[in-house]
Design a protein around this motif. Sequence first.
Motif, short mmCIF file in Angstrom:
data_model
loop_
_atom_site.label_atom_id
_atom_site.label_comp_id
_atom_site.label_asym_id
_atom_site.label_seq_id
_atom_site.Cartn_x
_atom_site.Cartn_y
_atom_site.Cartn_z
N UNK A 20 46.99 88.08 95.33
CA UNK A 20 45.81 88.77 94.75
C UNK A 20 45.93 90.11 94.66
N UNK A 21 46.15 90.73 96.03
CA UNK A 21 46.41 92.22 95.91
C UNK A 21 47.72 92.70 94.88
N UNK A 22 48.82 91.97 94.68
CA UNK A 22 49.65 92.66 93.80
C UNK A 22 49.28 92.34 92.40
N UNK A 23 48.35 91.57 91.81
CA UNK A 23 47.88 91.30 90.89
C UNK A 23 46.87 92.51 90.66
N UNK A 24 45.89 92.74 91.43
CA UNK A 24 44.79 93.51 91.13
C UNK A 24 45.32 95.14 91.36
N UNK A 25 46.15 95.38 92.39
CA UNK A 25 46.66 96.65 92.93
C UNK A 25 45.48 97.31 93.41
N UNK A 26 44.74 96.59 93.97
CA UNK A 26 43.22 97.25 94.41
C UNK A 26 42.61 96.43 95.53
N UNK A 27 42.61 96.65 96.70
CA UNK A 27 42.38 95.80 97.93
C UNK A 27 40.81 95.30 97.90
N UNK A 28 40.00 96.08 97.25
CA UNK A 28 38.50 95.93 97.10
C UNK A 28 38.53 94.73 96.24
N UNK A 29 39.12 94.70 95.04
CA UNK A 29 38.80 93.79 93.94
C UNK A 29 39.60 92.40 94.54
N UNK A 30 40.54 92.63 94.96
CA UNK A 30 41.44 91.38 95.59
C UNK A 30 40.51 90.80 96.54
N UNK A 31 39.93 91.59 97.67
CA UNK A 31 39.11 90.84 98.58
C UNK A 31 37.89 90.03 97.79
N UNK A 32 37.38 90.65 96.84
CA UNK A 32 36.24 89.99 95.86
C UNK A 32 36.86 88.71 95.57
N UNK A 33 37.97 88.62 94.69
CA UNK A 33 38.59 87.66 94.21
C UNK A 33 38.63 86.37 95.30
N UNK A 34 39.00 86.99 96.46
CA UNK A 34 39.51 85.92 97.43
C UNK A 34 38.28 85.69 98.30
N UNK A 35 37.01 86.15 98.07
CA UNK A 35 35.60 86.01 98.57
C UNK A 35 36.03 86.18 100.27
N UNK A 36 36.92 87.12 100.66
CA UNK A 36 36.92 87.64 102.06
C UNK A 36 36.40 89.11 102.27
N UNK A 37 36.31 89.69 103.13
CA UNK A 37 35.64 91.10 103.54
C UNK A 37 37.27 91.76 103.35
#
Length: 299
Positions: free
Chosen positions: A15-32
């Motif tokens: 998820x992070x590798x796809x977004x290259x953004x921790x905030x957007x990846x966290x939102x995609x995964x639905x975790x903090x």
Amino acid sequence: MVNGVELRHLRYFLAVAEELHFGRAAAQLRIAQPALTQQIRRLETLLGARLFDRTSRSVALTSAGAVLRERAGALLGHAERDLAEISRIGRGSQGTLHLGFVPSVLPLEPLRGVRVFRERFPLVDIDLVEGFTSHLMERLANGALDLAIVRDPDPGAATATTPMITEPFVAVVPGDHPLADRDSVTGADLVDHPMVFFPRAAGALAHDKNLAPLLRSGRRPHIVQEGTTWTIILYLVAAGLGVTVAPRSATFTAPGSVRILALADSDADTTIHLAHRHDDDRPLVHNLLALLTDPPPPR
């Protein structure tokens, strides 16, 4: 896989590798986001390699991260397929079943449920094995078969049987036999004529039940020829080698040159059973067992 690395770590990484953004990846995964950052650091520690170069403004894959991005998807895909396969095996919807049967049961179509089973569970392979009742029961007891459709099996400590179909015996004589013009005969009428029959080794109980109408006379028949299937036996009768007593369904494909006669003064019958091992609790086996003992109606 390196000890401690879990499938969720790979999903978080992708998820992070796809977004290259921790905030957007966290939102995609639905975790903090702090929890995601902690898990990525945990993954890097377990692998002993930095996966991302982070600055206050950007996130980029390292060379190790780029390789993991290429392979993590495949790793997850393999794991998901393997786990799904294990789940299907646990539910009895995938695997291989070895089902034995005696040829004489085929005219009564007890195998009709196999086709429906294959339609319901296309990932299950059913290997059909033909043989004598005694041989099939032996193979079932030692684990070489999972189920067996047999006729009048001898009882066994390791196996259980469920009756499926019961039918009477009939007499079969050559078309030019002295008894051929009758509508029915007794065992006493047959017992002094040469007989064609199957070997006792095929199944002791089945052998004795089949001969019961003749043995009631107090005399034993003279078996002049043995055959390994009812088809062979019936054609030997047609050739004039002797008479026989057969399950009614076994005569459905008899040659036209024999006469099939009702057996009078006899209540002897034969039963087809579905056999399985007492201790076999696999869903794979019980799914087929349930279908064969409660077969679907003819189409």
